[in-house]
Motif scaffolding. Structure first.
Motif, PDB file in Angstrom:
ATOM      1  N   GLN A  61       0.830  -1.209   0.000  1.00  0.00           N
ATOM      2  CA  GLN A  61       0.000   0.000   0.000  1.00  0.00           C
ATOM      3  C   GLN A  61       0.868   1.264   0.000  1.00  0.00           C
ATOM      4  O   GLN A  61       0.618   2.199  -0.754  1.00  0.00           O
ATOM      5  CB  GLN A  61      -0.916   0.015   1.232  1.00  0.00           C
ATOM      6  CG  GLN A  61      -2.136  -0.860   1.103  1.00  0.00           C
ATOM      7  CD  GLN A  61      -2.935  -0.529  -0.155  1.00  0.00           C
ATOM      8  OE1 GLN A  61      -2.928  -1.302  -1.112  1.00  0.00           O
ATOM      9  NE2 GLN A  61      -3.604   0.624  -0.164  1.00  0.00           N
ATOM     10  N   PHE A  62       1.875   1.255   0.870  1.00  0.00           N
ATOM     11  CA  PHE A  62       2.769   2.419   0.940  1.00  0.00           C
ATOM     12  C   PHE A  62       3.438   2.658  -0.401  1.00  0.00           C
ATOM     13  O   PHE A  62       3.553   3.790  -0.869  1.00  0.00           O
ATOM     14  CB  PHE A  62       3.844   2.204   2.019  1.00  0.00           C
ATOM     15  CG  PHE A  62       3.303   2.199   3.410  1.00  0.00           C
ATOM     16  CD1 PHE A  62       2.303   3.081   3.787  1.00  0.00           C
ATOM     17  CD2 PHE A  62       3.780   1.303   4.350  1.00  0.00           C
ATOM     18  CE1 PHE A  62       1.806   3.088   5.072  1.00  0.00           C
ATOM     19  CE2 PHE A  62       3.282   1.295   5.634  1.00  0.00           C
ATOM     20  CZ  PHE A  62       2.294   2.178   5.998  1.00  0.00           C
ATOM     21  N   GLN A  63       3.883   1.570  -1.013  1.00  0.00           N
ATOM     22  CA  GLN A  63       4.584   1.709  -2.284  1.00  0.00           C
ATOM     23  C   GLN A  63       3.638   2.275  -3.347  1.00  0.00           C
ATOM     24  O   GLN A  63       4.000   3.175  -4.102  1.00  0.00           O
ATOM     25  CB  GLN A  63       5.155   0.348  -2.700  1.00  0.00           C
ATOM     26  CG  GLN A  63       5.751   0.310  -4.091  1.00  0.00           C
ATOM     27  CD  GLN A  63       4.953  -0.612  -4.987  1.00  0.00           C
ATOM     28  OE1 GLN A  63       4.637  -1.728  -4.588  1.00  0.00           O
ATOM     29  NE2 GLN A  63       4.608  -0.148  -6.166  1.00  0.00           N
ATOM     30  N   ARG A  64       2.396   1.742  -3.373  1.00  0.00           N
ATOM     31  CA  ARG A  64       1.450   2.190  -4.395  1.00  0.00           C
ATOM     32  C   ARG A  64       1.085   3.650  -4.224  1.00  0.00           C
ATOM     33  O   ARG A  64       0.812   4.348  -5.194  1.00  0.00           O
ATOM     34  CB  ARG A  64       0.183   1.326  -4.344  1.00  0.00           C
ATOM     35  CG  ARG A  64       0.489  -0.064  -4.861  1.00  0.00           C
ATOM     36  CD  ARG A  64      -0.751  -0.821  -5.299  1.00  0.00           C
ATOM     37  NE  ARG A  64      -0.332  -2.139  -5.767  1.00  0.00           N
ATOM     38  CZ  ARG A  64      -0.898  -3.267  -5.417  1.00  0.00           C
ATOM     39  NH1 ARG A  64      -1.947  -3.268  -4.593  1.00  0.00           N
ATOM     40  NH2 ARG A  64      -0.450  -4.406  -5.876  1.00  0.00           N
ATOM     41  N   SER A  65       1.075   4.128  -2.942  1.00  0.00           N
ATOM     42  CA  SER A  65       0.735   5.536  -2.729  1.00  0.00           C
ATOM     43  C   SER A  65       1.996   6.395  -2.648  1.00  0.00           C
ATOM     44  O   SER A  65       1.944   7.522  -2.193  1.00  0.00           O
ATOM     45  CB  SER A  65      -0.101   5.684  -1.455  1.00  0.00           C
ATOM     46  OG  SER A  65       0.573   5.072  -0.384  1.00  0.00           O
ATOM     47  N   PHE A  66       3.127   5.823  -3.085  1.00  0.00           N
ATOM     48  CA  PHE A  66       4.402   6.524  -3.114  1.00  0.00           C
ATOM     49  C   PHE A  66       4.792   7.111  -1.769  1.00  0.00           C
ATOM     50  O   PHE A  66       5.458   8.136  -1.708  1.00  0.00           O
ATOM     51  CB  PHE A  66       4.388   7.623  -4.198  1.00  0.00           C
ATOM     52  CG  PHE A  66       4.236   7.044  -5.568  1.00  0.00           C
ATOM     53  CD1 PHE A  66       5.325   6.450  -6.205  1.00  0.00           C
ATOM     54  CD2 PHE A  66       3.002   7.048  -6.218  1.00  0.00           C
ATOM     55  CE1 PHE A  66       5.168   5.891  -7.458  1.00  0.00           C
ATOM     56  CE2 PHE A  66       2.853   6.491  -7.473  1.00  0.00           C
ATOM     57  CZ  PHE A  66       3.935   5.906  -8.103  1.00  0.00           C
ATOM     58  N   ALA A  67       4.352   6.446  -0.697  1.00  0.00           N
ATOM     59  CA  ALA A  67       4.779   6.875   0.636  1.00  0.00           C
ATOM     60  C   ALA A  67       6.113   6.204   0.922  1.00  0.00           C
ATOM     61  O   ALA A  67       6.189   5.208   1.625  1.00  0.00           O
ATOM     62  CB  ALA A  67       3.734   6.495   1.690  1.00  0.00           C
ATOM     63  N   VAL A  68       7.176   6.792   0.307  1.00  0.00           N
ATOM     64  CA  VAL A  68       8.464   6.088   0.304  1.00  0.00           C
ATOM     65  C   VAL A  68       9.065   5.876   1.702  1.00  0.00           C
ATOM     66  O   VAL A  68       9.509   4.770   2.010  1.00  0.00           O
ATOM     67  CB  VAL A  68       9.456   6.793  -0.641  1.00  0.00           C
ATOM     68  CG1 VAL A  68      10.815   6.116  -0.589  1.00  0.00           C
ATOM     69  CG2 VAL A  68       8.904   6.769  -2.058  1.00  0.00           C
ATOM     70  N   PRO A  69       9.123   6.890   2.564  1.00  0.00           N
ATOM     71  CA  PRO A  69       9.691   6.615   3.898  1.00  0.00           C
ATOM     72  C   PRO A  69       8.923   5.524   4.639  1.00  0.00           C
ATOM     73  O   PRO A  69       9.514   4.667   5.282  1.00  0.00           O
ATOM     74  CB  PRO A  69       9.564   7.965   4.612  1.00  0.00           C
ATOM     75  CG  PRO A  69       9.462   8.979   3.521  1.00  0.00           C
ATOM     76  CD  PRO A  69       8.738   8.290   2.397  1.00  0.00           C
ATOM     77  N   GLU A  70       7.586   5.547   4.526  1.00  0.00           N
ATOM     78  CA  GLU A  70       6.777   4.516   5.180  1.00  0.00           C
ATOM     79  C   GLU A  70       7.121   3.140   4.615  1.00  0.00           C
ATOM     80  O   GLU A  70       7.230   2.155   5.340  1.00  0.00           O
ATOM     81  CB  GLU A  70       5.281   4.796   4.995  1.00  0.00           C
ATOM     82  CG  GLU A  70       4.711   5.865   5.904  1.00  0.00           C
ATOM     83  CD  GLU A  70       4.994   7.262   5.373  1.00  0.00           C
ATOM     84  OE1 GLU A  70       5.637   7.385   4.303  1.00  0.00           O
ATOM     85  OE2 GLU A  70       4.582   8.235   6.035  1.00  0.00           O
ATOM     86  N   MET A  71       7.276   3.088   3.277  1.00  0.00           N
ATOM     87  CA  MET A  71       7.619   1.831   2.643  1.00  0.00           C
ATOM     88  C   MET A  71       8.951   1.301   3.187  1.00  0.00           C
ATOM     89  O   MET A  71       9.082   0.140   3.557  1.00  0.00           O
ATOM     90  CB  MET A  71       7.707   2.026   1.133  1.00  0.00           C
ATOM     91  CG  MET A  71       8.078   0.783   0.380  1.00  0.00           C
ATOM     92  SD  MET A  71       8.646   1.213  -1.291  1.00  0.00           S
ATOM     93  CE  MET A  71      10.367   1.516  -1.000  1.00  0.00           C
ATOM     94  N   TRP A  72       9.933   2.206   3.257  1.00  0.00           N
ATOM     95  CA  TRP A  72      11.239   1.806   3.803  1.00  0.00           C
ATOM     96  C   TRP A  72      11.108   1.312   5.235  1.00  0.00           C
ATOM     97  O   TRP A  72      11.732   0.320   5.623  1.00  0.00           O
ATOM     98  CB  TRP A  72      12.218   2.982   3.763  1.00  0.00           C
ATOM     99  CG  TRP A  72      13.005   3.049   2.489  1.00  0.00           C
ATOM    100  CD1 TRP A  72      12.824   3.926   1.473  1.00  0.00           C
ATOM    101  CD2 TRP A  72      14.087   2.196   2.095  1.00  0.00           C
ATOM    102  NE1 TRP A  72      13.703   3.693   0.460  1.00  0.00           N
ATOM    103  CE2 TRP A  72      14.508   2.616   0.819  1.00  0.00           C
ATOM    104  CE3 TRP A  72      14.727   1.114   2.682  1.00  0.00           C
ATOM    105  CZ2 TRP A  72      15.549   2.011   0.119  1.00  0.00           C
ATOM    106  CZ3 TRP A  72      15.763   0.516   1.998  1.00  0.00           C
ATOM    107  CH2 TRP A  72      16.160   0.959   0.739  1.00  0.00           C
ATOM    108  N   SER A  73      10.289   1.997   6.019  1.00  0.00           N
ATOM    109  CA  SER A  73      10.151   1.582   7.411  1.00  0.00           C
ATOM    110  C   SER A  73       9.545   0.180   7.476  1.00  0.00           C
ATOM    111  O   SER A  73       9.887  -0.618   8.348  1.00  0.00           O
ATOM    112  CB  SER A  73       9.303   2.584   8.200  1.00  0.00           C
ATOM    113  OG  SER A  73       7.941   2.466   7.831  1.00  0.00           O
ATOM    114  N   GLY A  74       8.663  -0.130   6.519  1.00  0.00           N
ATOM    115  CA  GLY A  74       8.099  -1.479   6.457  1.00  0.00           C
ATOM    116  C   GLY A  74       9.171  -2.506   6.128  1.00  0.00           C
ATOM    117  O   GLY A  74       9.208  -3.598   6.706  1.00  0.00           O
TER     118      GLY A  74
END
Lengths: 289, 277, 257
Positions: free
Chosen positions: C208-221
């Motif tokens: 989900q983070f990746q699809r919404s381009f929430a990059v820092p959140e994606m990295w934290s995941g």
């Protein structure tokens, strides 16, 4: 009493009821892809209660096969093994085996005391009694100081002592030993030989000791059964008339020891050259007196 | 899982193998396969599982046979294998070079140990979103996952291999004035080779898993993508046929790698003094 | 002094890498790589809180159930098959096929057979992670020393006691190697089964983070997944050291000769 009854090829037999362990016409043939291999042809002999008998024979003479048949680990092709008059079909409770490969026969994941205890635990011996048996057995083999060690932390000789302690603690009537000292050094070997004599005397257990070492068989045994080369029959069955108190130096330097050694050596040489006994004989060597 | 022969007696008189078997293992194996296919055939036929969810084995095998005649199928196989091969190759080369450099210096070994132990267990699939962000559905996505996963497998084995180099052999080489390059070629490499082969064999299996995963999840081209398309398109028998195909591909890769390993190490065993424990 | 030195060895490179990361992102974070401070802040904001209970813990629970199930089933089945020569011969090719089958392809199959739910994800983990345990158990049981077997027989150790005191311990080094693989496959399957078909869980959240381009959140995941992998690996190594203490000691003695 030391006669050959019913004309079967073989060693000394005892009248019915007197033998603890009887081997009768034992034959073992292995079926392999390359054809059948007759390891043991026809073996007959008896062990009386409380005897210490050594089996000696040239290498490849089926000693181990014979021992495994007696232990109930292998089934014979024909013939039978009787323990106290009962036919042996699987490993009997009254027997304990000490294997040549002590390193592989002791469980490396169990400590020394646990190795000795395991068969007892499994046989349902109560805990307090178990503890006593384990302590006594380790004491008897001079290892009461290392119960918490793992077997692989000990030297080869000590490992074989653990295996002997395990057998002793099992309280067998018959103790079978398959070339137990073949893989230990000479000094340790002498100690272990004396240990076996002591254990035998103290516990009154019947011992069948397989070896390829002529000196060892004479030093240890009250009787020595010489096997022919394969396919195996009994070459000769002789009584060792050495004093009951044996000593590594004294006994081995007795003239009688040398005579017996010569005799057994000559028989084994004959066996190696393929000589087969017309009829197995039970011999008393004429005692030079 | 090599062939199994029982040796009931290890005694002096009975060293030779005693094969009691009347039925060879291959026949048993064939029976096993037939029983498995039989159960698969019966499950939907008896209505235990709905045929829409699990088509009978016969139907799937027929579909698979049809696939074998299609160019599109072989194209997908080719794409999967391309990602597999490039990914594995890059990972092996990287791991080999880095493994040699790190392994030969005890300082570097100690200094990198904690970092390696920390990075190694990170699941490669955690990188999937990053791969999508960077490469989308291109083959590079597959490659990134494959390289990351295989790299650790091979690196660890190379490090073991270099650590296994006999000190005496190394000192001998040094005392005879071998140059560093000669030492790598004549002492370290031969010792390390069996370990490297183990690493490559493990890596090859992992590479296939990640190639298929990337195709399935990200949609980079290959068999995994075809499986996903068949599933969403409701071509259930086709999906099962493709799954069987990936399994067969896996079996082929395993067999092939074992064969290569055997070939390369056959002349080698004496050098290494293979311990028969 | 000695501990200080080894501490230095453990920390030096990670510290250097982090410093390099700080310096590289100092000129303003790129779109793809957040600054360390950013990542730490995002990590805390994202995962310490509600998501811990809606995504992280349920994922870990499924992973644990799946992995434990795979280990128990794999060992039991492995004992059953491994102790019987004919059973080994019959199952070998079929098991080899399943070992070679890339586990992720089981996801679409189990989606059909089980449906999209928690059970499906656990089933995916079990059916994908069982093979290394199963095959290693079979191999470990097959390769048991014949002298050990004869010892057990001659001392009347049979049935359950033989399995408990001889067979399992003897096969344990091989079984543990299988369990190590089982854990990493289990983790992979947990993540991608959630990525493929789910509305919750770690894998789902990260995608989900990746699809919404929430990059820092994606990295934290990604960091969370990494942490789970590292923690699992440490726990496994800790258990393995205890379970195989005898084996490691034995090997050391053998190698010293």
């Amino acid at each position: 009493m030391l006669s050959n009854s019913n004309g079967i090829t073989g060693g000394r037999t005892l009248p019915e009821g007197e033998a603890l362990l009887s081997v009768r016409g034992l034959k073992k043939v292995y079926h392999t892809d390359g054809g059948d291999i007759e390891a043991v042809r026809d073996l007959t002999f008896d062990l009386g209660r409380g005897e210490l008998v050594c089996l000696v024979g040239p290498s490849g003479s089926g000693k181990t096969t014979l021992l495994k048949c007696i232990a109930g680990l292998l089934s014979a092709t024909s013939g039978e093994v009787l323990l106290d008059g009962e036919k042996v079909t699987g490993p009997p409770k009254k027997m304990a085996v000490v294997f040549q490969e002590y390193g592989r026969s002791l469980f490396p994941w169990l400590r020394v005391a646990d190795n000795v205890e395991l068969p007892l635990k499994n046989a349902g011996v109560p805990k307090a009694e178990r503890k006593k048996l384990v302590e006594d057995a380790l004491d008897a083999v001079g290892l009461s100081h290392v119960p918490r060690s793992y077997p692989w932390q000990l030297s080869g000789g000590m490992q074989q002592r653990v295996a002997i302690a395990r057998a002793v603690a099992y309280q067998p009537e018959v103790l079978l030993m398959d070339e137990p000292f073949a893989a230990v050094d000479a000094q340790t070997r002498a100690d272990l030989e004396d240990l076996i004599r002591n254990v035998w005397k103290k516990l009154g257990v019947t011992v069948l000791f397989v070896t390829h070492d002529i000196d060892e068989s004479i030093y240890l045994g009250e009787r020595v059964i010489i096997l022919s080369s394969s396919p195996t029959v009994v070459q000769e069955d002789i009584v060792i008339d050495l004093p009951a108190e044996r000593d590594q130096l004294e006994t081995r330097s007795l003239p009688r020891f040398t005579e017996l050694r010569h005799h057994v050596y000559a028989e084994i040489q004959k066996a190696k050259q393929g000589h087969r006994p017309e009829e197995a004989k039970t011999t008393f060597l004429t005692n030079p007196k | 899982m090599s062939t199994v022969t029982t040796t009931p007696a290890r005694g002096k008189g009975a060293r030779r193998k005693t094969t009691k078997a009347k039925v060879p293992n291959a026949v048993w194996g064939l029976i096993g396969i037939l029983v498995f296919l039989g159960i698969w055939e019966l499950l939907p036929a008896l209505g235990i599982v709905k045929a829409e969810y699990l088509p009978p084995a016969s139907e799937v095998l027929v579909t698979l046979a049809k696939d074998f005649t299609l160019t599109a199928f072989w194209l997908a196989v080719g794409e999967t294998m391309l990602a597999w091969f490039i990914g594995l190759l890059v990972a092996v080369l990287l791991a080999l070079v880095l493994g040699l450099v790190i392994g030969m210096s005890s300082f570097l070994r100690r200094a990198t140990n904690s970092t390696i132990e920390f990075l190694r267990p990170i699941p490669s699939v955690a990188l999937i979103p990053l791969a999508v962000l960077l490469f989308g559905t291109k083959i590079e996505s597959s490659l990134m996952l494959i390289i990351y996963a295989c790299f650790w497998q091979v690196l660890i084995q190379v490090l073991y291999g270099v650590a296994d180099v006999d000190n005496v052999a190394m000192q001998t080489a040094r005392s005879y004035g071998f140059s560093p390059f000669q030492r790598i070629r004549d002492v370290i490499f031969p010792t390390m080779l069996p370990y490297l082969m183990t690493g490559i064999r493990l890596g090859a299996a992992v590479a296939l898993i990640l190639a298929i995963t990337a195709e399935l999840i990200i949609g980079s081209p290959g068999l995994g993508k075809e499986i996903q398309l068949a599933q969403s398109g409701g071509a259930i028998a086709g999906m099962y046929a493709l799954i069987v195909a990936t399994g067969l591909l896996g079996v082929l890769i395993n067999l092939g790698m074992r064969l290569i390993e055997k070939r390369i190490l056959s002349w080698h065993v004496s050098v290494r003094g293979e311990n028969i424990a | 002094m000695k501990t200080l030195k080894s501490l230095l060895y453990i920390l030096a490179l990670p510290v250097l890498l982090i410093l390099w990361w700080i310096l590289a992102t100092a000129g303003g974070a790129s779109f793809f790589v957040p600054t360390p401070a950013d990542l730490v802040k995002t990590f805390i904001d994202t995962w310490i809180g509600e998501r811990m209970f809606t995504d992280v813990l349920p994922s870990i629970r499924r992973l644990l159930i799946g992995v434990v199930g795979a280990i128990i089933l794999g060992v039991l089945l492995g004992l059953l098959v491994g102790l019987n020569r004919t059973a080994r011969a019959i199952t070998e090719p079929v098991f080899e096929f399943f070992r070679a089958l890339p586990p992720p392809v089981l996801i679409p199959v189990l989606m059909l057979l089980v449906g999209i739910n928690d059970g499906m994800k656990v089933a995916v983990i079990i059916s994908g992670a069982i093979w290394p345990v199963l095959l290693n158990t079979i191999e470990g049981v097959r390769a048991i020393d014949p002298v050990q077997n004869e010892t057990s027989r001659s001392y009347g150790i049979s049935g359950f006691a033989r399995i408990r005191y001889q067979i399992l311990p003897s096969a344990m080094p091989t079984i543990m190697a299988g369990i190590r693989q089982c854990l990493s496959i289990g983790l992979i399957l947990m993540v991608i089964s959630e990525m493929f078909a789910s509305s919750s869980g770690l894998g789902f959240a990260i995608v989900q983070f990746q699809r919404s381009f929430a990059v820092p959140e994606m990295w934290s995941g990604i960091v969370v997944l990494g942490l789970i992998g590292v923690i699992m690996s440490f726990i496994f190594q800790w258990i393995e050291r205890r379970v195989l203490r005898w084996y490691n000691g034995l090997k050391e003695v053998e190698n010293a000769v």
